[in-house]
Design a protein around this motif. Structure first.
Motif, PDB file in Angstrom:
ATOM      1  N   HIS A  90      25.614 -21.835  27.589  1.00 53.53           N
ATOM      2  CA  HIS A  90      24.932 -22.570  26.408  1.00 53.53           C
ATOM      3  C   HIS A  90      24.235 -21.340  25.547  1.00 53.53           C
ATOM      4  O   HIS A  90      23.576 -21.764  24.715  1.00 53.53           O
ATOM      5  CB  HIS A  90      23.881 -23.464  27.008  1.00 53.53           C
ATOM      6  N   GLU A 150      33.937 -26.030  17.577  1.00 50.92           N
ATOM      7  CA  GLU A 150      32.624 -26.857  17.369  1.00 50.92           C
ATOM      8  C   GLU A 150      32.264 -27.364  18.643  1.00 50.92           C
ATOM      9  O   GLU A 150      30.862 -27.461  19.025  1.00 50.92           O
ATOM     10  CB  GLU A 150      32.739 -27.779  16.267  1.00 50.92           C
ATOM     11  N   ARG A 151      33.293 -27.780  19.675  1.00 46.40           N
ATOM     12  CA  ARG A 151      32.999 -28.601  20.743  1.00 46.40           C
ATOM     13  C   ARG A 151      33.783 -28.080  21.861  1.00 46.40           C
ATOM     14  O   ARG A 151      35.001 -27.829  21.742  1.00 46.40           O
ATOM     15  CB  ARG A 151      33.178 -30.056  20.619  1.00 46.40           C
ATOM     16  N   TYR A 152      33.324 -28.190  22.984  1.00 50.69           N
ATOM     17  CA  TYR A 152      33.965 -27.909  24.435  1.00 50.69           C
ATOM     18  C   TYR A 152      33.755 -28.972  25.247  1.00 50.69           C
ATOM     19  O   TYR A 152      32.361 -29.326  25.571  1.00 50.69           O
ATOM     20  CB  TYR A 152      33.713 -26.541  25.156  1.00 50.69           C
ATOM     21  N   GLN A 163      33.493 -32.023  24.621  1.00 52.51           N
ATOM     22  CA  GLN A 163      32.423 -32.741  23.686  1.00 52.51           C
ATOM     23  C   GLN A 163      31.015 -32.223  23.743  1.00 52.51           C
ATOM     24  O   GLN A 163      29.995 -32.688  22.877  1.00 52.51           O
ATOM     25  CB  GLN A 163      32.362 -34.194  24.309  1.00 52.51           C
ATOM     26  N   MET A 164      30.668 -31.132  24.217  1.00 56.65           N
ATOM     27  CA  MET A 164      29.491 -30.587  24.210  1.00 56.65           C
ATOM     28  C   MET A 164      29.338 -29.364  22.810  1.00 56.65           C
ATOM     29  O   MET A 164      30.463 -28.793  22.903  1.00 56.65           O
ATOM     30  CB  MET A 164      29.396 -29.533  25.513  1.00 56.65           C
ATOM     31  N   ARG A 165      28.468 -29.699  22.053  1.00 57.82           N
ATOM     32  CA  ARG A 165      28.265 -28.779  20.941  1.00 57.82           C
ATOM     33  C   ARG A 165      27.652 -27.437  21.274  1.00 57.82           C
ATOM     34  O   ARG A 165      28.151 -26.645  20.575  1.00 57.82           O
ATOM     35  CB  ARG A 165      27.312 -29.457  20.030  1.00 57.82           C
ATOM     36  N   ASN A 166      26.982 -27.430  22.406  1.00 60.11           N
ATOM     37  CA  ASN A 166      26.192 -26.018  22.535  1.00 60.11           C
ATOM     38  C   ASN A 166      26.907 -24.976  23.516  1.00 60.11           C
ATOM     39  O   ASN A 166      26.129 -24.612  24.677  1.00 60.11           O
ATOM     40  CB  ASN A 166      24.670 -26.097  23.039  1.00 60.11           C
ATOM     41  N   PHE A 191      35.534 -36.723  28.712  1.00 59.23           N
ATOM     42  CA  PHE A 191      35.609 -35.825  27.794  1.00 59.23           C
ATOM     43  C   PHE A 191      36.858 -34.651  28.262  1.00 59.23           C
ATOM     44  O   PHE A 191      37.154 -33.752  27.557  1.00 59.23           O
ATOM     45  CB  PHE A 191      34.494 -34.509  28.287  1.00 59.23           C
ATOM     46  N   GLU A 243      39.460 -31.929  23.638  1.00 62.41           N
ATOM     47  CA  GLU A 243      39.837 -30.749  22.258  1.00 62.41           C
ATOM     48  C   GLU A 243      41.055 -30.144  22.684  1.00 62.41           C
ATOM     49  O   GLU A 243      41.601 -29.180  21.746  1.00 62.41           O
ATOM     50  CB  GLU A 243      38.747 -29.841  22.220  1.00 62.41           C
TER      51      GLU A 243
END
Length: 324
Positions: free
Chosen positions: A202, A242-244, A246-249, A298, A309
Motif C-alpha cells: 500500500h 489503477e486497481r489490483y 479491486q484495491m486502488r491503493n 475480486f 483485472e
C-alpha cells in the motif's frame, strides 16, 4: 475517552524503557484528537460506554482470542453485547469469541498467525510493535505469547474502536493501540520485534517504508514482514494499473528475490522466507459481520488464479530479518 486510553499507553511506555517516544507522541495524539477523528467517532465512543461491565472471566490469548463462555451471560446481556458490537461493522480482522458471541471476521487472521508464530524468536519479555495492526487481533496473540508490552499503530478510527471494544472485556493489559501512521513515528530504535503484515504494497515508496520499520528496531531486533509478492528474479517488481483485486491503493509487488535484496541493501541480515501462501476463499470471505464484497468478488470467476483485472491472484509471503 480516547485520552484515557492514551494515558495508559504513556504509562506503559515509561514502565518499559520507551519514554523517549513521549518526545513526539503526545503532540501527535493531540493533533489527531483535534483533526483526525472520523465523523462517527464520538458516537462509537458512546457505544463503547454502553458495553456492560462484567466480572472476571477465563481468557485465552494463547490459542485464540476468547473471553468467557456463553453461560457467563444472561440472554439479555448476550444480545446487548452482540448488538453493540454490530454497530462497529465491518469487522475485517479476527476472529474474536466474547462470551460465546462469535465475531466471524472477513479474514481468518488466526490462520496467518499460526503460519507465522512458529517461526518467530520467542516473544516472551520482548517489546513489540505492530505497524498497520488493524483491529488488533494479532496484538492480543502477541501478548498471548508473553510479550512484555505490545503497541499497535494504525490510523483507521474504526479499528481503534474495535480494539477498545475487545480490550473492554479482556481488561487491563500492556497492549495499546495508537491512531498513527508509520510516517508520524520518530525513530524509536528500541523495539525487539516489529511486525508489518499487509502494508508494504500500500506504500508508494516501499524502500522508505522499510527504512521506517528499521528505525523502530533496536540493533539485533527482528522484523516480521508479510506482503503480496509475484514470481520472478531479483529484478522483478510488478506495478499494477489503477486497481489490483479491486484495491486502488496497491503500488509495488516484488518477487521474493527482489524483496530480499531490498532488505539486505537497507541494512538487514539473516533474511529468511518462512511462509508463502496463496490466499484462499476460506481465509478471506464475506461473513455476517463483514457482509460487503470480499476476495471471491475480486477474482476472475472463470479462473481463480487471476484477479478480476487479469493479474496473478494474491500470493503472500512472510520474511523474517534482523536489523544489523
Amino acid at each position: 475517552m480516547a485520552r484515557q486510553w492514551f494515558d495508559s499507553a504513556y504509562s506503559c511506555l515509561i514502565e518499559n524503557g520507551l519514554s523517549h517516544w513521549l518526545e513526539s507522541l503526545p503532540a501527535q495524539l493531540q493533533q489527531w484528537d483535534q483533526h483526525g477523528q472520523h465523523g462517527e467517532f464520538n458516537k462509537w465512543c458512546r457505544l463503547i460506554d454502553k458495553l456492560p461491565a462484567l466480572p472476571g472471566a477465563d481468557i485465552d490469548l494463547a490459542t485464540q482470542v476468547k473471553v468467557g463462555n456463553a453461560n457467563d451471560l444472561t440472554d439479555y446481556q448476550s444480545k446487548q453485547i452482540a448488538g453493540l458490537l454490530r454497530q462497529f461493522m465491518p469487522w475485517r480482522k479476527g476472529p474474536f469469541n466474547l462470551y460465546g458471541i462469535d465475531v466471524d471476521t472477513e479474514w481468518r487472521s488466526d490462520w496467518k498467525w499460526d503460519r507465522v508464530a512458529k517461526h518467530l524468536s520467542p516473544l516472551a519479555n520482548r517489546k513489540v510493535l505492530d505497524v498497520g495492526c488493524g483491529s488488533g487481533y494479532h496484538l492480543w496473540r502477541m501478548y498471548g505469547e508473553q510479550a512484555k508490552c505490545v503497541f499497535g499503530i494504525d490510523p483507521t478510527n474504526l479499528f481503534l474502536i474495535q480494539f477498545q471494544a475487545i480490550k473492554h472485556f479482556i481488561g487491563p493489559a500492556p497492549v495499546h493501540y495508537l491512531p498513527l501512521g508509520i510516517e508520524q513515528m520518530q525513530p524509536v530504535q528500541a523495539f525487539d520485534t516489529v511486525f508489518s503484515m499487509g502494508v508494504l504494497y500500500h506504500r508508494k515508496d516501499p524502500l522508505q517504508f522499510l527504512e521506517q520499520l528499521k528505525a523502530q528496531l533496536r540493533s539485533g531486533g527482528e522484523l516480521v514482514l508479510e506482503t503480496l509478492i509475484v514470481e520472478g528474479d531479483e529484478h522483478t517488481v510488478f506495478m499494477p494499473g489503477e486497481r489490483y483485486a479491486q484495491m486502488r491503493n496497491v503500488w509495488f509487488l516484488p518477487s521474493l528475490a527482489a524483496l530480499s535484496t531490498w532488505l539486505e541493501r537497507l541494512g538487514f541480515k539473516d533474511i529468511t522466507v518462512v511462509d508463502v501462501n496463496t490466499t484462499s476463499l476460506d481465509e478471506q470471505r464475506a461473513t455476517d459481520w463483514m457482509p460487503n464484497q470480499s476476495l471471491k468478488d475480486f477474482l476472475d470467476p472463470h479462473d481463480l488464479t487471476k484477479t478480476i483485472e487479469g493479474y496473478p491472484a494474491p500470493k503472500r509471503a512472510v520474511l523474517i530479518a534482523t536489523r544489523k
